[in-house]
Write an enzyme that holds these catalytic residues in place. Sequence first.
Site, short mmCIF file in Angstrom:
data_model
loop_
_atom_site.label_atom_id
_atom_site.label_comp_id
_atom_site.label_asym_id
_atom_site.label_seq_id
_atom_site.Cartn_x
_atom_site.Cartn_y
_atom_site.Cartn_z
N HIS A 253 0.82 -1.22 0.00
CA HIS A 253 0.00 0.00 0.00
C HIS A 253 0.85 1.28 0.00
O HIS A 253 0.33 2.36 -0.21
CB HIS A 253 -1.02 -0.02 1.15
CG HIS A 253 -0.49 0.37 2.48
ND1 HIS A 253 -0.14 -0.54 3.45
CD2 HIS A 253 -0.26 1.59 3.02
CE1 HIS A 253 0.28 0.11 4.52
NE2 HIS A 253 0.22 1.41 4.29
N ASP A 300 -0.56 -7.35 1.43
CA ASP A 300 0.07 -6.03 1.55
C ASP A 300 1.59 -6.21 1.66
O ASP A 300 2.19 -6.00 2.72
CB ASP A 300 -0.49 -5.32 2.79
CG ASP A 300 -0.16 -3.84 2.78
OD1 ASP A 300 0.41 -3.36 1.77
OD2 ASP A 300 -0.46 -3.17 3.79
N SER A 396 4.15 2.32 8.18
CA SER A 396 3.80 1.27 7.22
C SER A 396 5.01 0.77 6.45
O SER A 396 5.89 1.55 6.09
CB SER A 396 2.82 1.80 6.19
OG SER A 396 1.55 1.76 6.74
N GLY A 397 5.01 -0.52 6.19
CA GLY A 397 6.11 -1.11 5.42
C GLY A 397 7.30 -1.47 6.29
O GLY A 397 8.17 -2.22 5.88
#
Length: 446
Positions: A253, A300, A396-397
Amino acid sequence: MLHSGLWRSGRCISQTELLADFSVVPSDSDPDRAMRRLEPWKIAVIVVAVIVGLALIIGLITFFLCNDQDRYYNVSFLITNVNYDPQYNRQTTDEFRNLSEGIETMMSEIFKESFLSKRYIRSHVVNLSPDPGGVLASVVLVFKFASADSEATTWGHVNRVLRRRLKTIPTSLDVDQSTIRLTELNKKNGDNLLNNCCGIRRQAFSFTGVERITGGQRAREGEWPWQASIQLDGSHRCGASIISNTWLLTAAHCFRGGTNPRRWTASFGILLRPPKQKKLVRRIIVHERYGNVVVDHEHDVAVVELASPIEFTSDVHSVCLPEASHIFPDNSSCFVTGWGALENDGYSVNQLRQAEVKIISTEICNSRQVYGGAITPGMLCAGYLEGQVDACQGDSGGPLVQANSRGIWYLVGIVSWGDECGKRNKPGVYTRVTYYRNWIHSKTGI
Ligand code: ARG
């Protein structure tokens, strides 16, 4: 004007002395008189100069005697009571971990109870190879010696302690004494060997009075060396993990803003500005099945290939990927790191932060009051049902990691989603790395 106790020439002189002074013919060649003409400030300067000079000399001596430096050794030997197992070929297997842990424990027992105990830092098994007589182990030893100690002397100490203590200490591993080879590695080779091993943290980090801000703490350089920032047009978008010198692992994402590699860069080191290293991106591979459904967090995961290899250092290197079959137990402790917001809708920060979170079972996480069935087998929950400590926007990530019993760090999850941040009954949801282990291998060869 003259009275007893006048201060002159830096010493107190009595009136009788002064009178005696007047009774002789003044002469410039009289050294005593020259001395007495020295002004107090000159004396002060001389005294200060002497003190500074002495301090300098003492400082230099202690620097050369007490300035410690890391020295690396490679020791190899044959273990005769263990049969070679093909699983020793992969450093991430339980078999490799078990035997390595046994060897590393033996090494620390050898040195911790010897006169080198204060000098011994760590040992790290770098290779287990097959041999007709059993298993050949190759181990890197790290010591701290004074730079004044000669290499030959310290090598001799290490060699003697190793051979003598191996004979006497009780151990479950039989080492063939005649096969022991100890060689000193230069600093560059020693550093390279260790920095090329995944999941190693080079220094020991203890929790020493770091302040807590919304559930996390500031990270120190080298604490999470696999953490990367991936940036769109130069501004931080997401976290990522270094899995090799050319590949990063992150969340799919993160690329909602596009997958044109030319707009993306990656930076390394705990500070976004200035970073320790920066790299251009060559290729972005998003999971094929990501984003097939609107507002769906499944699959994701993405891998990013860098345009040129990262130079691995003790502050920048890779994390280990777990075997697909590995199970990280519920309730076990992990760390999540990132430059993300300190609170929901907050800003990213410049210095990397860390928070300790616990793995929450999918059963609990899927319960009605938590995420009511939204957690699929490719996801994993971590945090606290009471809230407070969590990842947030901008994390995120990034990596969710756990250390194994050897102190080697493995990637458990990728920061993916959550209902706001740190909310009660809404823990962080992560992409489950073991579930995508084979996908990662198929894209990167790692
Ligand atoms: N999706 C967010 C991001 O893009 C991260 C969400 C993590 N949220 C959480 N509560 N753990 O940065």
